[in-house]
Design an enzyme around this catalytic site. Structure first.
Site, PDB file in Angstrom:
ATOM      1  N   SER A  60       0.843  -1.198   0.000  1.00  0.00           N
ATOM      2  CA  SER A  60       0.000   0.000   0.000  1.00  0.00           C
ATOM      3  C   SER A  60       0.875   1.243   0.000  1.00  0.00           C
ATOM      4  O   SER A  60       1.545   1.559   0.989  1.00  0.00           O
ATOM      5  CB  SER A  60      -0.901   0.003   1.240  1.00  0.00           C
ATOM      6  OG  SER A  60      -1.481   1.292   1.383  1.00  0.00           O
ATOM      7  N   HIS A  95      -0.900  -1.691  -4.079  1.00  0.00           N
ATOM      8  CA  HIS A  95      -2.261  -1.446  -3.581  1.00  0.00           C
ATOM      9  C   HIS A  95      -2.444   0.074  -3.492  1.00  0.00           C
ATOM     10  O   HIS A  95      -1.678   0.762  -2.829  1.00  0.00           O
ATOM     11  CB  HIS A  95      -2.380  -2.115  -2.214  1.00  0.00           C
ATOM     12  CG  HIS A  95      -3.701  -1.954  -1.534  1.00  0.00           C
ATOM     13  ND1 HIS A  95      -4.741  -2.850  -1.700  1.00  0.00           N
ATOM     14  CD2 HIS A  95      -4.149  -1.020  -0.660  1.00  0.00           C
ATOM     15  CE1 HIS A  95      -5.769  -2.472  -0.950  1.00  0.00           C
ATOM     16  NE2 HIS A  95      -5.441  -1.362  -0.310  1.00  0.00           N
ATOM     17  N   ASP A 134      -4.822   3.049  -2.361  1.00  0.00           N
ATOM     18  CA  ASP A 134      -5.957   3.395  -1.510  1.00  0.00           C
ATOM     19  C   ASP A 134      -6.609   4.686  -1.993  1.00  0.00           C
ATOM     20  O   ASP A 134      -6.068   5.778  -1.822  1.00  0.00           O
ATOM     21  CB  ASP A 134      -5.480   3.571  -0.059  1.00  0.00           C
ATOM     22  CG  ASP A 134      -5.172   2.239   0.588  1.00  0.00           C
ATOM     23  OD1 ASP A 134      -6.035   1.348   0.529  1.00  0.00           O
ATOM     24  OD2 ASP A 134      -4.061   2.081   1.132  1.00  0.00           O
ATOM     25  N   MET A 178      -9.370   7.309  -1.547  1.00  0.00           N
ATOM     26  CA  MET A 178     -10.275   7.771  -0.478  1.00  0.00           C
ATOM     27  C   MET A 178     -10.892   9.107  -0.854  1.00  0.00           C
ATOM     28  O   MET A 178     -10.215   9.979  -1.402  1.00  0.00           O
ATOM     29  CB  MET A 178      -9.488   7.934   0.823  1.00  0.00           C
ATOM     30  CG  MET A 178      -8.749   6.686   1.257  1.00  0.00           C
ATOM     31  SD  MET A 178      -8.007   6.905   2.882  1.00  0.00           S
ATOM     32  CE  MET A 178      -7.121   5.352   3.064  1.00  0.00           C
ATOM     33  N   HIS A 226      -8.222   0.104  -4.495  1.00  0.00           N
ATOM     34  CA  HIS A 226      -9.139  -0.107  -3.361  1.00  0.00           C
ATOM     35  C   HIS A 226      -9.975   1.163  -3.221  1.00  0.00           C
ATOM     36  O   HIS A 226      -9.497   2.183  -2.724  1.00  0.00           O
ATOM     37  CB  HIS A 226      -8.299  -0.392  -2.099  1.00  0.00           C
ATOM     38  CG  HIS A 226      -9.099  -0.582  -0.853  1.00  0.00           C
ATOM     39  ND1 HIS A 226      -8.525  -0.620   0.397  1.00  0.00           N
ATOM     40  CD2 HIS A 226     -10.434  -0.749  -0.653  1.00  0.00           C
ATOM     41  CE1 HIS A 226      -9.464  -0.805   1.320  1.00  0.00           C
ATOM     42  NE2 HIS A 226     -10.630  -0.868   0.704  1.00  0.00           N
ATOM     43  N   MET A 270     -12.361   3.418  -1.693  1.00  0.00           N
ATOM     44  CA  MET A 270     -13.078   3.794  -0.459  1.00  0.00           C
ATOM     45  C   MET A 270     -13.803   5.110  -0.744  1.00  0.00           C
ATOM     46  O   MET A 270     -13.428   6.171  -0.243  1.00  0.00           O
ATOM     47  CB  MET A 270     -12.084   3.910   0.704  1.00  0.00           C
ATOM     48  CG  MET A 270     -11.558   2.560   1.159  1.00  0.00           C
ATOM     49  SD  MET A 270     -10.058   2.688   2.152  1.00  0.00           S
ATOM     50  CE  MET A 270      -8.847   2.743   0.842  1.00  0.00           C
ATOM     51  N   MET A 292     -11.279  -5.924   5.897  1.00  0.00           N
ATOM     52  CA  MET A 292     -10.581  -4.796   6.526  1.00  0.00           C
ATOM     53  C   MET A 292     -10.301  -5.179   7.975  1.00  0.00           C
ATOM     54  O   MET A 292     -11.224  -5.502   8.724  1.00  0.00           O
ATOM     55  CB  MET A 292     -11.439  -3.527   6.486  1.00  0.00           C
ATOM     56  CG  MET A 292     -11.602  -2.896   5.116  1.00  0.00           C
ATOM     57  SD  MET A 292     -10.063  -2.501   4.261  1.00  0.00           S
ATOM     58  CE  MET A 292      -9.225  -1.432   5.438  1.00  0.00           C
ATOM     59  N   ASP A 334      -6.404  -6.330   5.059  1.00  0.00           N
ATOM     60  CA  ASP A 334      -5.847  -4.987   4.882  1.00  0.00           C
ATOM     61  C   ASP A 334      -5.888  -4.219   6.195  1.00  0.00           C
ATOM     62  O   ASP A 334      -6.969  -3.924   6.716  1.00  0.00           O
ATOM     63  CB  ASP A 334      -6.681  -4.260   3.807  1.00  0.00           C
ATOM     64  CG  ASP A 334      -6.102  -2.910   3.417  1.00  0.00           C
ATOM     65  OD1 ASP A 334      -5.019  -2.552   3.912  1.00  0.00           O
ATOM     66  OD2 ASP A 334      -6.751  -2.225   2.600  1.00  0.00           O
TER      67      ASP A 334
HETATM   68  C1  DX5 Z   1      -6.608   1.693   5.180  1.00  0.00           C
HETATM   69  C2  DX5 Z   1      -6.059   1.258   3.861  1.00  0.00           C
HETATM   70  C3  DX5 Z   1      -4.896   0.336   3.976  1.00  0.00           C
HETATM   71  C4  DX5 Z   1      -3.688   0.930   4.651  1.00  0.00           C
HETATM   72  C5  DX5 Z   1      -2.868  -0.193   5.221  1.00  0.00           C
HETATM   73  O1  DX5 Z   1      -7.761   2.392   4.952  1.00  0.00           O
HETATM   74  O2  DX5 Z   1      -7.058   0.595   3.120  1.00  0.00           O
HETATM   75  O3  DX5 Z   1      -4.546  -0.198   2.707  1.00  0.00           O
HETATM   76  O4  DX5 Z   1      -2.907   1.710   3.794  1.00  0.00           O
HETATM   77  O5  DX5 Z   1      -1.834   0.329   5.979  1.00  0.00           O
HETATM   78  P1  DX5 Z   1      -1.125  -0.475   7.130  1.00  0.00           P
HETATM   79  O6  DX5 Z   1      -0.653  -1.774   6.550  1.00  0.00           O
HETATM   80  O7  DX5 Z   1       0.009   0.424   7.535  1.00  0.00           O
HETATM   81  O8  DX5 Z   1      -2.110  -0.682   8.235  1.00  0.00           O
HETATM   82 ZN    ZN Z   2      -6.426  -0.474   1.331  1.00  0.00          ZN
END
Ligand code: DX5
Ligand code: ZN
Length: 215
Positions: A7, A31, A33, A35, A64, A66, A135, A173
């Protein structure tokens, strides 16, 4: 062997290319993220980030999403180079339609669920997905702690998969690191999404060695 999905939210974004180069021998995919500051309390990247990544890497990229309206974005993310799109159960009115749409565009379709969303909400979609992303933290930030009650959820999904002979992959994740990676894989996890566990891990080279104990 389990897949390590890095990520980039936890990377030094001022040096993203160097960061990916630095960890590339220890990871299998990237990955991303995405958001929207609405579904989750943080804002991150849009599809231009995939365009940027595609200038220097051919690795698979998981987007991913969100965001509250994932359907608006699925096509563009795939066109720009995402090989998997992960959408949240909580954001889709017509989850089956969205999953089928992702697959029709040639990408893998994964469905994610937040820690407080029961596995039972996925019962009807399980036969159609390529994978489920559990999650293991509340989405929004890297560097949070793994929520212990998620162990039960992971094991339960693994059992459901076995009982029904589903081919789906199980991904986790949030809060994954050298200390719990092997146990997760032994519990049935195929894909470990890791932010801090990759980009801020002084013992990153140990990770594969650890996971190979499951072979
Ligand atoms: C959280 C994300 C994750 C995050 C994981 O909302 O979806 O992908 O970046 O980070 P770590 O592995 O540091 O918890
Ligand atoms: Zn993620």
């Amino acid at each position: 062997m389990a897949i390590i999905s890095a990520s980039i939210l936890a990377a030094d974004l001022a040096h993203l290319k160097d960061e990916v180069e630095r960890v590339k021998d220890h990871i299998d995919e990237i990955h991303l993220d995405v958001m929207d500051g609405h579904f989750v309390p943080n804002l991150t990247f849009g599809y231009p980030m995939i365009e940027g990544l595609r200038k220097f890497t051919n690795m698979p990229i998981d987007a991913h999403l969100m965001v509250t309206n994932p359907d608006f974005h699925i096509k563009l993310f795939i066109e720009k180079g995402a090989t998997r799109v992960t959408i949240h159960q909580e954001t889709c009115y017509h989850l089956h339609r969205s999953v089928e749409f992702i697959k029709s565009l040639g990408a893998e379709a994964f469905v994610a669920i937040n820690p407080a969303t029961p596995l039972s909400t996925l019962e009807e979609i399980l036969p159609y997905v390529d994978g489920i992303l559990i999650m293991t933290v509340n989405p929004g930030f890297s560097g949070q702690k793994f929520i212990p009650s998620m162990w039960r959820k992971i094991k339960k999904l693994s059992e459901i998969r076995k009982d029904n002979d589903y081919k789906l992959k199980i991904a986790v994740d949030g809060g994954v690191g050298n200390e719990n990676a092997l146990e997760l894989v032994k519990s049935g996890v195929d894909i470990l999404v890791m932010g801090y566990g990759v980009f801020r891990n002084p013992n990153l080279p140990e990770l594969r060695k650890l996971l190979s104990k499951n072979e």
